[in-house]
Design a protein around this motif. Structure first.
Motif, PDB file in Angstrom:
ATOM      1  N   PHE A  82       0.834  -1.204   0.000  1.00  0.00           N
ATOM      2  CA  PHE A  82       0.000   0.000   0.000  1.00  0.00           C
ATOM      3  C   PHE A  82       0.870   1.256   0.000  1.00  0.00           C
ATOM      4  CE2 PHE A  82      -1.845   3.520   2.349  1.00  0.00           C
ATOM      5  CZ  PHE A  82      -2.890   3.839   1.505  1.00  0.00           C
ATOM      6  N   ARG A  83       1.904   1.295   0.847  1.00  0.00           N
ATOM      7  CA  ARG A  83       2.762   2.485   0.944  1.00  0.00           C
ATOM      8  C   ARG A  83       3.455   2.770  -0.382  1.00  0.00           C
ATOM      9  NH1 ARG A  83       0.222   4.974   4.772  1.00  0.00           N
ATOM     10  NH2 ARG A  83       0.188   3.804   6.711  1.00  0.00           N
TER      11      ARG A  83
ATOM     12  N   LEU B 297       5.081   9.338   6.259  1.00  0.00           N
ATOM     13  CA  LEU B 297       6.008   8.417   6.908  1.00  0.00           C
ATOM     14  C   LEU B 297       7.050   7.885   5.927  1.00  0.00           C
ATOM     15  CD1 LEU B 297       3.476   6.342   9.054  1.00  0.00           C
ATOM     16  CD2 LEU B 297       4.803   8.356   9.732  1.00  0.00           C
ATOM     17  N   THR B 298       6.737   7.904   4.641  1.00  0.00           N
ATOM     18  CA  THR B 298       7.655   7.417   3.620  1.00  0.00           C
ATOM     19  C   THR B 298       8.707   8.480   3.341  1.00  0.00           C
ATOM     20  OG1 THR B 298       5.839   6.153   2.654  1.00  0.00           O
ATOM     21  CG2 THR B 298       7.769   6.519   1.250  1.00  0.00           C
ATOM     22  N   PRO B 299       9.999   8.141   3.518  1.00  0.00           N
ATOM     23  CA  PRO B 299      11.054   9.151   3.332  1.00  0.00           C
ATOM     24  C   PRO B 299      11.000   9.865   1.975  1.00  0.00           C
ATOM     25  CG  PRO B 299      11.961   7.208   4.381  1.00  0.00           C
ATOM     26  CD  PRO B 299      10.543   6.864   3.988  1.00  0.00           C
TER      27      PRO B 299
ATOM     28  N   VAL C 295       2.964  12.619  14.748  1.00  0.00           N
ATOM     29  CA  VAL C 295       2.950  14.070  14.937  1.00  0.00           C
ATOM     30  C   VAL C 295       4.323  14.700  14.653  1.00  0.00           C
ATOM     31  CG1 VAL C 295       2.674  15.924  16.651  1.00  0.00           C
ATOM     32  CG2 VAL C 295       0.880  14.207  16.354  1.00  0.00           C
ATOM     33  N   PRO C 296       5.435  14.122  15.129  1.00  0.00           N
ATOM     34  CA  PRO C 296       6.733  14.729  14.795  1.00  0.00           C
ATOM     35  C   PRO C 296       7.005  14.752  13.282  1.00  0.00           C
ATOM     36  CG  PRO C 296       6.976  13.188  16.621  1.00  0.00           C
ATOM     37  CD  PRO C 296       5.580  13.005  16.084  1.00  0.00           C
ATOM     38  N   VAL C 297       6.551  13.732  12.574  1.00  0.00           N
ATOM     39  CA  VAL C 297       6.745  13.679  11.117  1.00  0.00           C
ATOM     40  C   VAL C 297       5.890  14.744  10.438  1.00  0.00           C
ATOM     41  CG1 VAL C 297       6.528  12.237   9.051  1.00  0.00           C
ATOM     42  CG2 VAL C 297       7.343  11.233  11.190  1.00  0.00           C
TER      43      VAL C 297
END
Length: 173
Positions: free
Chosen positions: A57-58, A84-86, A137-139
Motif C-alpha cells: 500500500f505504501r 512516513l515514507t522518506p 505528529v513529529p513527522v
C-alpha cells in the motif's frame, strides 16, 4: 505546476472535510491521494492492506503522492501515513504543507475507531490511535509549513484561518 496546499494529518483531523472546503475557498480543485489509489488499484484501501500488506500500500501511496504533487495545482489531501515514507517527505519540501492537528480525544471521537481504517483496527483502538499520534505528529511537524489545531473548531473556522494564511503575499497588502 504545484499544489496551492497539501494537507496532512492523522485520521480524524479533518482532511476529507476541510480539504474540499479549502479548495472551494481558494477557487481551486480538490484531490485526495487515497481516492487516486483506489481508482488505480480498483479496490479499497482496506482490501489492499488485507490482501497485499502495508508495504505494498505504501508503495502505491508514494506513487500517487508523487503524481499528485506533479500534476495538481489545487488542494491535495494525503492519507494519514503518507508522510512516513522518506521519499514522500523529500517530495513535500518546497510545497505549502498544512498539518491538521487533532488531539487524542477529538480524534477518537471523530474516527469512531472505525474498522474501515486499517491501522485503527485491533484489540485496543484507543491505545492504537495514541501510538499512531505519538509516532506521526513529529513527522507531520517536520513537513508542515502551517499547523492548525482542529479540536473544538468548526470546519468553516479552520478554512477561514487557512485561507488567510495561504493567501498570496500580494493579496495581503
Amino acid at each position: 505546476m504545484s499544489p496551492r496546499a497539501v494537507i496532512v494529518g492523522p485520521p480524524g483531523s479533518g482532511k476529507s472535510t476541510v480539504g474540499p472546503l479549502l479548495a472551494a475557498a481558494l477557487g481551486v480543485e480538490f484531490r485526495d491521494s487515497d481516492d487516486d489509489i483506489v481508482a488505480r488499484a480498483g479496490r479499497s484501501i482496506s482490501d489492499i492492506f488485507a490482501e497485499d500488506g502495508e508495504a505494498a500500500f505504501r508503495a502505491l501511496e508514494a506513487d500517487a503522492v508523487a503524481t499528485g504533487l506533479a500534476e495538481h495545482d489545487g488542494v491535495l489531501s494525503l492519507g494519514g501515513g503518507a508522510p512516513l515514507t522518506p521519499g514522500t517527505r523529500a517530495r513535500l519540501a518546497g510545497h505549502p504543507v498544512v498539518f491538521l492537528n487533532v488531539g487524542l480525544a477529538a480524534g477518537v471521537q471523530r474516527t469512531g475507531l472505525s474498522s474501515a481504517r486499517p491501522l485503527l483496527a485491533g484489540v485496543n483502538p484507543r491505545a492504537t490511535f495514541k501510538k499512531l499520534l505519538d509516532e506521526r505528529v513529529p513527522v507531520y511537524r517536520e513537513v508542515a509549513t502551517v499547523e492548525i489545531v482542529t479540536d473544538d473548531r468548526t470546519p468553516a473556522e479552520i478554512v477561514a484561518d487557512l485561507a488567510a494564511r495561504l493567501a498570496p503575499a500580494e493579496a495581503k497588502e
